[in-house]
Design an enzyme around this catalytic site. Structure first.
Site, mmCIF file in Angstrom:
data_model
loop_
_atom_site.group_PDB
_atom_site.id
_atom_site.type_symbol
_atom_site.label_atom_id
_atom_site.label_comp_id
_atom_site.label_asym_id
_atom_site.label_seq_id
_atom_site.Cartn_x
_atom_site.Cartn_y
_atom_site.Cartn_z
ATOM 1 C CB SER A 8 -0.909 0.002 1.229
ATOM 2 O OG SER A 8 -1.680 1.183 1.258
ATOM 3 C CG HIS A 33 -4.136 -1.154 -2.055
ATOM 4 N ND1 HIS A 33 -5.245 -1.836 -2.516
ATOM 5 C CD2 HIS A 33 -4.592 -0.309 -1.086
ATOM 6 C CE1 HIS A 33 -6.311 -1.431 -1.847
ATOM 7 N NE2 HIS A 33 -5.936 -0.505 -0.989
ATOM 8 C CG ASP A 35 -5.584 2.961 0.414
ATOM 9 O OD1 ASP A 35 -6.495 2.182 0.062
ATOM 10 O OD2 ASP A 35 -4.656 2.618 1.168
ATOM 11 C CG MET A 37 -8.334 7.882 1.639
ATOM 12 S SD MET A 37 -7.528 7.951 3.263
ATOM 13 C CE MET A 37 -6.586 6.437 3.212
ATOM 14 C CG HIS A 66 -9.671 0.868 -1.378
ATOM 15 N ND1 HIS A 66 -9.242 0.678 -0.077
ATOM 16 C CD2 HIS A 66 -11.027 0.880 -1.334
ATOM 17 C CE1 HIS A 66 -10.295 0.590 0.708
ATOM 18 N NE2 HIS A 66 -11.391 0.712 -0.027
ATOM 19 C CG MET A 68 -11.449 4.017 1.032
ATOM 20 S SD MET A 68 -10.236 3.861 2.360
ATOM 21 C CE MET A 68 -8.730 3.989 1.403
ATOM 22 C CG MET A 137 -12.298 -1.883 4.175
ATOM 23 S SD MET A 137 -10.679 -1.593 3.426
ATOM 24 C CE MET A 137 -9.846 -0.655 4.735
ATOM 25 C CG ASP A 171 -6.619 -2.254 2.793
ATOM 26 O OD1 ASP A 171 -5.631 -2.058 3.528
ATOM 27 O OD2 ASP A 171 -7.065 -1.377 2.022
#
Length: 230
Positions: A8, A33, A35, A37, A66, A68, A137, A171
């Protein structure tokens, strides 16, 4: 299912994003990965499509993105244009999951669906046949460095029992110290941040986790496992 270990990038030295990505995932067969957000769906900001797009020419790895975010459908085209390979959104963030999955696939990406710790696993059952991956998660999404929530493993086990050919991702708070728990439950895609980037040997940490899935998840004998790096 084949194992995938996904460092990540939120846990890396962000001032050297490209070199960090290549340090842990130098080959086309590797994964990272990312993220995304928005400060609304989760209480933190990270990066968006412009950063993913900047990184893409510098990395051969598979980009598992991913989202979010509160309105994931808004970002499908941008993420495709940025070079995302997998677009994973939260079931809690969409009022038309089936339509969004179709939109993602029409754009040429793989589609993943994620659930927060408090969301019942049954919420993704209607979509499993249409997605490429389900993400469970194992921390509350939004911040790195949280403790692994072992009580999420029954969700993984339920998914594996019902859908033996599904790629199941976990994750949050995962590393060599607790990978066996995830592997036994049936997870085969493992997101790992601090446990990879802060390891003395990131490659050794990645291989340790991959071997656990091969052994405990896929039942391979020791002589068939990925070799431990010298």
């Amino acid at each position: 299912r084949p194992p995938a270990i996904l460092p990540s990038l939120l846990a890396c030295d962000l001032a050297n994003l490209a070199s960090e990505a290549n340090r842990v995932a130098p080959e086309k067969t590797d994964y990272v990965h990312l993220d995304v957000m928005d400060g609304h769906f989760v209480p933190n900001l990270s990066w968006g499509a412009p950063v993913v797009k900047c990184l893409r020419p510098h990395s051969k790895a598979y980009f598992d993105v991913h989202l979010m975010v509160s309105e994931p459908a808004k970002w499908v085209k941008d993420m495709k244009d940025a070079g995302a390979d997998m677009f994973t959104f939260h079931v809690e963030a969409s009022d038309d999951c089936a339509g969004l999955i179709k939109q993602i696939k029409a754009a040429g990406m793989k589609a993943g669906i994620a659930i927060k710790p408090k969301t019942p696993v049954e919420s993704v059952f209607p979509y499993v046949q249409d997605v490429d991956l389900v993400l469970v998660m194992t921390v509350e999404p939004g911040f790195g460095g949280q403790s692994f929530m072992e009580d999420m493993m029954p969700k993984v086990s339920t998914l594996r029992e019902r859908y033996p050919d599904l790629d199941i991702e976990v994750d949050g708070g995962i590393g060599p110290s607790n990978i066996d728990i995830c592997a036994r439950a049936g997870a085969n895609w493992i997101v790992a941040g601090s446990s990879v980037f802060k390891a003395a040997s990131p490659l050794a940490a990645i291989v340790t986790m991959k071997r656990s899935i091969e052994r405990l998840g896929n039942g391979l004998p020791d002589d068939k496992l990925t070799p431990i790096p010298a």
